[in-house]
Design a protein around this motif. Structure first.
Motif, PDB file in Angstrom:
ATOM      1  N   ALA A 201     -52.218   9.636   0.956  1.00 14.08           N
ATOM      2  CA  ALA A 201     -52.902   8.971   2.064  1.00 14.08           C
ATOM      3  C   ALA A 201     -52.058   8.934   3.329  1.00 14.08           C
ATOM      4  O   ALA A 201     -52.546   8.489   4.379  1.00 14.08           O
ATOM      5  CB  ALA A 201     -53.288   7.551   1.656  1.00 14.08           C
ATOM      6  N   GLY A 202     -50.810   9.391   3.228  1.00 12.36           N
ATOM      7  CA  GLY A 202     -49.948   9.411   4.397  1.00 12.36           C
ATOM      8  C   GLY A 202     -49.340   8.073   4.757  1.00 12.36           C
ATOM      9  O   GLY A 202     -48.911   7.873   5.896  1.00 12.36           O
ATOM     10  N   HIS A 203     -49.282   7.154   3.806  1.00 10.32           N
ATOM     11  CA  HIS A 203     -48.657   5.862   4.061  1.00 10.32           C
ATOM     12  C   HIS A 203     -47.232   6.103   4.557  1.00 10.32           C
ATOM     13  O   HIS A 203     -46.488   6.889   3.965  1.00 10.32           O
ATOM     14  CB  HIS A 203     -48.637   5.021   2.784  1.00 10.32           C
ATOM     15  N   PRO A 204     -46.814   5.459   5.653  1.00  7.61           N
ATOM     16  CA  PRO A 204     -45.510   5.771   6.248  1.00  7.61           C
ATOM     17  C   PRO A 204     -44.313   5.579   5.317  1.00  7.61           C
ATOM     18  O   PRO A 204     -43.308   6.280   5.450  1.00  7.61           O
ATOM     19  CB  PRO A 204     -45.437   4.821   7.453  1.00  7.61           C
ATOM     20  N   VAL A 205     -44.419   4.654   4.373  1.00  7.34           N
ATOM     21  CA  VAL A 205     -43.306   4.423   3.452  1.00  7.34           C
ATOM     22  C   VAL A 205     -43.206   5.530   2.407  1.00  7.34           C
ATOM     23  O   VAL A 205     -42.131   5.828   1.900  1.00  7.34           O
ATOM     24  CB  VAL A 205     -43.445   3.047   2.767  1.00  7.34           C
ATOM     25  N   PHE A 206     -44.338   6.185   2.109  1.00  3.92           N
ATOM     26  CA  PHE A 206     -44.374   7.154   1.014  1.00  3.92           C
ATOM     27  C   PHE A 206     -44.711   8.573   1.467  1.00  3.92           C
ATOM     28  O   PHE A 206     -44.764   9.483   0.641  1.00  3.92           O
ATOM     29  CB  PHE A 206     -45.392   6.707  -0.046  1.00  3.92           C
ATOM     30  N   ALA A 207     -44.922   8.766   2.751  1.00  8.12           N
ATOM     31  CA  ALA A 207     -45.380  10.073   3.236  1.00  8.12           C
ATOM     32  C   ALA A 207     -44.422  11.199   2.891  1.00  8.12           C
ATOM     33  O   ALA A 207     -44.850  12.324   2.605  1.00  8.12           O
ATOM     34  CB  ALA A 207     -45.604  10.006   4.748  1.00  8.12           C
ATOM     35  N   GLU A 208     -43.121  10.928   2.907  1.00 14.19           N
ATOM     36  CA  GLU A 208     -42.146  11.976   2.625  1.00 14.19           C
ATOM     37  C   GLU A 208     -42.255  12.501   1.199  1.00 14.19           C
ATOM     38  O   GLU A 208     -41.859  13.629   0.915  1.00 14.19           O
ATOM     39  CB  GLU A 208     -40.725  11.462   2.875  1.00 14.19           C
ATOM     40  N   VAL A 209     -42.782  11.689   0.301  1.00 12.18           N
ATOM     41  CA  VAL A 209     -42.937  12.133  -1.089  1.00 12.18           C
ATOM     42  C   VAL A 209     -43.821  13.372  -1.152  1.00 12.18           C
ATOM     43  O   VAL A 209     -43.571  14.296  -1.935  1.00 12.18           O
ATOM     44  CB  VAL A 209     -43.530  11.000  -1.948  1.00 12.18           C
TER      45      VAL A 209
END
Length: 246
Positions: A201-209
């Motif tokens: 979903a592109g959540h900023p905390v997890f986007a790099e995953v």
């Protein structure tokens, strides 16, 4: 940390307020498995350092590289880095600057930070460091599940205030090669299915995953400090991750 050429060195780095001591129980299990592991205390988290509150993310990243170099890590003999929680910022800098030194990164209830990330952007400049908050407050920010009264007492007595410059530091990342480093996510307080959904979903905390090219995900249900709540199981996850060749 002497080790056969076929066995990678394992460097354990704990998150905010913690030093090498946080890994004592995990190291006992890894030593029993004849793993070649060492834990380090990041600059700024040594209670005996009179200048610790002035340490920066760059200081921490440089210290990680120094520990790797001192233990014979090179592009020909890369290491496995295990990073818990807030250690993701300095380790992210190492992955960006020296990805060739890392065979695999293991994020423990943590994950890769995005370029430009700041842990506490609103922390006033006059705040020199941030002590460990009360457990009532901390428990609202991260799960304390599985921690015994003894573990909490040790946490409180040994915690070192986190340096302000580290909390306010900008994580500057420019090298896409960091995404090529094989990665294991150890999901403890947030299930892996939810982490993957947030990443998609592109959540900023997890986007790099979502940008990681070689990703392995392991669920280890417990609180945010599995080195105390499930040390044997975490050691097994680390040992298994270090043995992977992809």
């Amino acid at each position: 940390m002497r080790h056969p050429a076929s066995t990678p060195a394992i460097l354990l780095i704990a998150g905010h307020w913690l030093g090498a001591w946080a890994w004592d129980e995990v190291l006992e299990h890894l030593d029993a498995d004849d793993a070649h592991a060492v834990a380090m205390t990041l600059p700024g988290l040594d209670a005996d350092d009179p200048e610790r509150a002035a340490k920066t993310l760059d200081d921490q990243a440089a210290a990680v590289r120094d520990v790797l170099t001192r233990h014979g890590v090179s592009a020909d003999r890369p290491a496995v880095i295990v990073a818990h929680s807030g250690a993701n910022a300095p380790v992210g800098l190492v992955l960006d600057r020296n990805p060739e030194l890392v065979q695999r990164v293991v994020w423990v209830d943590s994950g890769p930070v995005a370029p430009g990330s700041v842990f506490a952007p609103d922390l006033p400049q006059e705040v020199a460091d941030l002590p460990l908050p009360s457990f009532d407050v901390l428990g609202q920010q991260a799960s304390l599940e599985g921690l015994s009264a003894e573990a909490l007492e040790r946490f409180r007595s040994r915690a070192v205030p986190e340096p302000g410059p580290v909390l306010r530091g900008i994580v500057e990342l420019t090298n896409a090669a960091r995404h090529e480093v094989p990665t294991t996510l150890v999901c403890c307080s947030i299930p892996s299915a939810q982490v993957r959904e947030l990443a998609r979903a592109g959540h900023p905390v997890f986007a790099e995953v979502a940008a990681i090219e070689h990703l392995d995900v392991v669920d280890l249900p417990t609180g945010h400090w599995p080195m105390w709540s499930r040390p044997g199981d975490l050691a097994e996850v680390i040992r298994s991750a270090a043995s992977r060749t992809d």
